[in-house]
Design a protein around this motif. Structure first.
Motif, mmCIF file in Angstrom:
data_model
loop_
_atom_site.group_PDB
_atom_site.id
_atom_site.type_symbol
_atom_site.label_atom_id
_atom_site.label_comp_id
_atom_site.label_asym_id
_atom_site.label_seq_id
_atom_site.Cartn_x
_atom_site.Cartn_y
_atom_site.Cartn_z
ATOM 1 N N PHE A 100 29.343 17.072 73.401
ATOM 2 C CA PHE A 100 27.884 16.945 73.552
ATOM 3 C C PHE A 100 27.549 15.869 74.579
ATOM 4 O O PHE A 100 28.385 15.013 74.888
ATOM 5 C CB PHE A 100 27.223 16.663 72.199
ATOM 6 C CG PHE A 100 27.325 15.237 71.703
ATOM 7 C CD1 PHE A 100 28.453 14.776 71.031
ATOM 8 C CD2 PHE A 100 26.269 14.343 71.892
ATOM 9 C CE1 PHE A 100 28.524 13.471 70.568
ATOM 10 C CE2 PHE A 100 26.332 13.030 71.425
ATOM 11 C CZ PHE A 100 27.471 12.589 70.773
ATOM 12 N N VAL A 101 26.336 15.939 75.091
ATOM 13 C CA VAL A 101 25.860 14.922 76.041
ATOM 14 C C VAL A 101 24.566 14.348 75.513
ATOM 15 O O VAL A 101 23.647 15.094 75.154
ATOM 16 C CB VAL A 101 25.606 15.528 77.439
ATOM 17 C CG1 VAL A 101 24.997 14.477 78.373
ATOM 18 C CG2 VAL A 101 26.888 16.094 78.035
ATOM 19 N N ASN A 104 20.160 8.807 77.967
ATOM 20 C CA ASN A 104 18.836 8.213 77.848
ATOM 21 C C ASN A 104 18.161 8.098 79.208
ATOM 22 O O ASN A 104 16.959 7.975 79.304
ATOM 23 C CB ASN A 104 18.929 6.831 77.206
ATOM 24 C CG ASN A 104 19.246 6.923 75.724
ATOM 25 O OD1 ASN A 104 18.330 6.961 74.908
ATOM 26 N ND2 ASN A 104 20.511 7.003 75.371
ATOM 27 N N GLY A 105 18.948 8.120 80.249
ATOM 28 C CA GLY A 105 18.416 8.012 81.612
ATOM 29 C C GLY A 105 19.210 8.927 82.525
ATOM 30 O O GLY A 105 19.731 9.955 82.094
ATOM 31 N N CYS A 151 26.214 10.987 67.325
ATOM 32 C CA CYS A 151 24.913 10.383 67.634
ATOM 33 C C CYS A 151 24.199 10.075 66.318
ATOM 34 O O CYS A 151 24.220 10.890 65.390
ATOM 35 C CB CYS A 151 24.083 11.345 68.482
ATOM 36 S SG CYS A 151 22.445 10.695 68.847
ATOM 37 N N TYR A 201 26.356 -4.099 75.690
ATOM 38 C CA TYR A 201 26.837 -3.466 76.922
ATOM 39 C C TYR A 201 25.676 -3.148 77.870
ATOM 40 O O TYR A 201 24.528 -2.995 77.442
ATOM 41 C CB TYR A 201 27.620 -2.174 76.628
ATOM 42 C CG TYR A 201 26.775 -1.009 76.125
ATOM 43 C CD1 TYR A 201 25.985 -0.253 76.995
ATOM 44 C CD2 TYR A 201 26.781 -0.648 74.782
ATOM 45 C CE1 TYR A 201 25.216 0.804 76.540
ATOM 46 C CE2 TYR A 201 26.019 0.416 74.319
ATOM 47 C CZ TYR A 201 25.231 1.134 75.197
ATOM 48 O OH TYR A 201 24.456 2.169 74.748
ATOM 49 N N THR A 216 18.176 1.619 80.520
ATOM 50 C CA THR A 216 18.008 2.837 79.716
ATOM 51 C C THR A 216 18.297 2.511 78.262
ATOM 52 O O THR A 216 17.546 2.841 77.369
ATOM 53 C CB THR A 216 18.993 3.924 80.163
ATOM 54 O OG1 THR A 216 20.307 3.374 80.124
ATOM 55 C CG2 THR A 216 18.687 4.399 81.558
ATOM 56 N N ILE A 217 19.425 1.879 78.055
ATOM 57 C CA ILE A 217 19.886 1.556 76.708
ATOM 58 C C ILE A 217 20.921 0.444 76.865
ATOM 59 O O ILE A 217 21.697 0.448 77.825
ATOM 60 C CB ILE A 217 20.472 2.811 76.002
ATOM 61 C CG1 ILE A 217 20.900 2.506 74.565
ATOM 62 C CG2 ILE A 217 21.635 3.415 76.787
ATOM 63 C CD1 ILE A 217 21.206 3.767 73.727
ATOM 64 N N ASN A 246 29.745 12.030 80.463
ATOM 65 C CA ASN A 246 30.214 11.289 79.292
ATOM 66 C C ASN A 246 30.683 9.873 79.647
ATOM 67 O O ASN A 246 31.328 9.220 78.833
ATOM 68 C CB ASN A 246 31.311 12.070 78.559
ATOM 69 C CG ASN A 246 30.836 13.449 78.105
ATOM 70 O OD1 ASN A 246 31.190 14.458 78.707
ATOM 71 N ND2 ASN A 246 30.001 13.487 77.090
ATOM 72 N N SER A 262 28.566 3.201 72.033
ATOM 73 C CA SER A 262 29.659 3.462 72.980
ATOM 74 C C SER A 262 29.089 3.596 74.389
ATOM 75 O O SER A 262 28.831 4.704 74.864
ATOM 76 C CB SER A 262 30.415 4.731 72.569
ATOM 77 O OG SER A 262 31.097 4.519 71.349
ATOM 78 N N LYS A 264 28.219 4.104 78.106
ATOM 79 C CA LYS A 264 28.786 4.907 79.195
ATOM 80 C C LYS A 264 28.529 4.211 80.534
ATOM 81 O O LYS A 264 27.684 3.338 80.639
ATOM 82 C CB LYS A 264 28.123 6.290 79.211
ATOM 83 C CG LYS A 264 28.256 7.015 77.866
ATOM 84 C CD LYS A 264 27.932 8.501 77.967
ATOM 85 C CE LYS A 264 26.465 8.800 77.911
ATOM 86 N NZ LYS A 264 26.217 10.282 77.781
ATOM 87 N N TRP A 265 29.273 4.613 81.557
ATOM 88 C CA TRP A 265 29.139 4.044 82.916
ATOM 89 C C TRP A 265 29.111 2.512 82.820
ATOM 90 O O TRP A 265 28.301 1.824 83.427
ATOM 91 C CB TRP A 265 27.863 4.582 83.591
ATOM 92 C CG TRP A 265 27.745 6.067 83.477
ATOM 93 C CD1 TRP A 265 28.521 6.991 84.089
ATOM 94 C CD2 TRP A 265 26.819 6.812 82.663
ATOM 95 N NE1 TRP A 265 28.139 8.263 83.715
ATOM 96 C CE2 TRP A 265 27.098 8.173 82.849
ATOM 97 C CE3 TRP A 265 25.774 6.450 81.803
ATOM 98 C CZ2 TRP A 265 26.392 9.181 82.204
ATOM 99 C CZ3 TRP A 265 25.060 7.446 81.157
ATOM 100 C CH2 TRP A 265 25.372 8.789 81.363
HETATM 101 N N1 LIG Z 1 24.919 3.788 79.582
HETATM 102 C C1 LIG Z 1 24.622 4.626 78.572
HETATM 103 N N2 LIG Z 1 25.452 4.686 77.515
HETATM 104 C C2 LIG Z 1 25.182 5.532 76.485
HETATM 105 C C3 LIG Z 1 24.002 6.328 76.489
HETATM 106 C C4 LIG Z 1 23.161 6.260 77.647
HETATM 107 O O1 LIG Z 1 22.129 6.941 77.747
HETATM 108 N N3 LIG Z 1 23.498 5.394 78.658
HETATM 109 N N4 LIG Z 1 23.711 7.110 75.408
HETATM 110 C C5 LIG Z 1 24.296 6.666 74.133
HETATM 111 C C6 LIG Z 1 24.076 7.587 73.034
HETATM 112 S S1 LIG Z 1 22.565 7.498 72.261
HETATM 113 C C7 LIG Z 1 25.061 8.420 72.576
HETATM 114 S S2 LIG Z 1 24.826 9.375 71.212
HETATM 115 C C8 LIG Z 1 26.357 8.499 73.272
HETATM 116 C C9 LIG Z 1 26.611 9.920 73.699
HETATM 117 O O2 LIG Z 1 27.875 10.059 74.276
HETATM 118 P P1 LIG Z 1 28.265 11.390 75.050
HETATM 119 O O3 LIG Z 1 27.108 11.793 75.912
HETATM 120 O O4 LIG Z 1 29.493 11.065 75.819
HETATM 121 O O5 LIG Z 1 28.538 12.467 74.020
HETATM 122 O O6 LIG Z 1 26.426 7.662 74.417
HETATM 123 C C10 LIG Z 1 25.793 6.424 74.293
HETATM 124 N N5 LIG Z 1 26.041 5.601 75.456
#
Ligand SMILES: Nc1nc2c(c(=O)[nH]1)N[C@H]1C(S)=C(S)[C@@H](COP(=O)(O)O)O[C@H]1N2
Ligand SMILES: [Mo]
Length: 425
Positions: A100-101, A104-105, A151, A201, A216-217, A246, A262, A264-265
């Motif tokens: 799944f993806v 937030n931005g 999530c 993070y 974004t988050i 992801n 967790s 991302k980027w």
């Molecule tokens: N930088 C960053 N990290 C993020 C997010 C994001 O929007 N930006 N979304 C988060 C949320 S709310 C979830 S549920 C997971 C989703 O991971 P996935 O998209 O690899 O399944 O990443 C998290 N890490």
């Protein structure tokens, strides 16, 4: 409540709304168009004048997101929020195409992993430090773990009164193999002060508004979770680069906690002397009422608590709901179960709306914080319609509920039993 739209429907809706964008493309050259489409336009000679190739009307919707299975369900395309139907989560290790993806931005573009930097700072480090991915690989021991990422809003679609946000059904969960270095090893190398209580993070994605000053988050976890063996700064997923959506080229992974922790980027980790206060750490975001409330009740911010370990939950991944059997035919049913920081102790199945339960076989997790596989063979006594329900129980004896549990303003933590429909002819 936003409705789920299959890809093709989205695509056709967009065609009508895109006429205004055409004027912008009028002056584009063929070379420009080719670059935008991303591949050679065959029969370009026959392209009508001022014609906009469909690929540009809604590039993203016309072509499903790169590397993702066609049958994933798009809940939102700006930002991308895509869930996986239960039967597509049947693999023991979730492949990239079925992960799944939840964005937030907008993900960063033109990423160069060779020049990517991870900064470790914050008020509770002795001195801030920066690492390239190459340095992380060279300096620290590499570990791999299969980690369940769910999530916090998975299951939101079932709450009543409804909660705003992506209407996830059951598909915002994955369990892939992640490879990287332990966050603990990196933090120890940098040096953390005694007053450290939390990490936070920051990622390289852009806020939907485009404002570079807005995050974004930016979430995090308490030190105890940050320092556990399985807490990784990962550069690989299933032995390949992390897919762009992801988190390529680097992400944090905390199994068993809301996947929103967790990052991302990943380009910065801060060690804090207080609970991290980044974007989506406050108010109602990723928080639930500290004490149970009645559905629809208004809850003041100070009575909302941060979600930590996720609750016990399970999925039936085979067969797909809607299966048809012949009378006398046995059904081999299977799926996965997980329980946040804990293990799943047992998995039971009912074909009579919860009146009686049969115990399935359940495997141990391949490592802590990985989901567990279960299977069972079922007989159906007569012709007709059945529902199969699956219920997991964690190592503390807590089970999934059959109905939607604990209403909360943002619709988090729905761990009600998964059910599928079966017909016996
Ligand atoms: N930088 C960053 N990290 C993020 C997010 C994001 O929007 N930006 N979304 C988060 C949320 S709310 C979830 S549920 C997971 C989703 O991971 P996935 O998209 O690899 O399944 O990443 C998290 N890490
Ligand atoms: Mo999330």
């Amino acid at each position: 409540m936003s409705e789920k739209k299959p890809l093709k429907k989205l695509f056709h809706e967009r065609i009508n709304s895109e006429v205004s964008r055409r004027s912008f493309l009028k002056k584009s050259s063929l070379a420009g168009l080719t670059a935008l489409v991303g591949s050679k336009i065959v029969f370009a000679n026959s392209l009508p004048k001022n014609y906009t190739p469909l690929a540009l009307l809604e590039e993203a919707a016309a072509f499903p997101i790169k590397g993702k299975h066609d049958d994933l369900v798009i809940l939102n395309d700006r930002p991308w929020n895509i869930e996986t139907p239960a039967h597509l989560l049947d693999d023991k290790v979730t492949p990239a195409s079925k992960m799944f993806v939840r964005n937030n931005g907008l993900p960063p573009e033109n990423i160069d992993p060779n020049s990517w930097k991870l900064k470790i700072g914050g008020e509770s480090v002795k001195a801030a430090k920066e690492f390239s991915i190459k340095e992380l690989k060279a300096k620290f021991k590499t570990y791999s773990y299969q980690l369940t990422l769910e999530c916090g809003g998975n299951g939101r679609a079932e709450f009543n009164p409804p909660a705003k946000g992506n209407q996830w059904t059951t598909g915002a969960v994955s369990c892939a193999k992640w490879t990287g270095v332990r966050l603990r090893d990196v933090l120890n190398d940098v040096g953390i002060k005694d007053d450290a209580v939390y990490i936070g993070y920051y990622g390289a994605d852009t806020h939907l508004s485009g404002d570079p000053g807005k995050n974004t988050i930016s979430r995090g976890v308490p030190m105890a979770k940050a320092l556990e063996d399985e807490a990784l700064i990962a550069w690989a997923m299933n032995d390949e680069d992390i897919p762009l959506q992801n988190g390529f080229p680097l992400r944090l992974v905390f199994g068993g906690w809301p996947a929103s922790t967790s990052g991302k980027w990943l380009n910065e980790i801060v060690v804090r002397n207080k609970v991290h206060d980044g974007a989506k750490m406050n108010g109602t975001a990723y928080r639930v009422p500290c004490e149970t409330v009645a559905p629809g009740e208004k809850v003041p911010d100070e009575k909302m608590c941060i979600i930590e370990s996720m609750p016990v939950k399970s999925l039936i991944t085979y067969p797909k709901s809607g299966g048809i059997l012949k009378l006398g035919q046995k059904l081999s049913l299977r799926g996965h179960a997980w329980a946040g920081d804990l293990n799943v102790k047992s998995l039971e199945v009912s074909i009579d709306f919860g009146a009686s339960w049969k115990t399935a076989k359940i495997e141990s997790p391949v490592n802590r914080l990985a989901w567990q596989h279960w299977n069972i063979e079922l007989d159906f006594p007569e012709r007709g319609y059945y529902e199969v329900w699956a219920k997991a129980t964690n190592s503390n004896g807590k089970s999934q509920s059959m109905i939607v549990p604990g209403w909360n303003p943002k619709g988090y933590l729905n761990n009600a039993c998964h059910r599928i429909a079966i017909k016996v002819n």
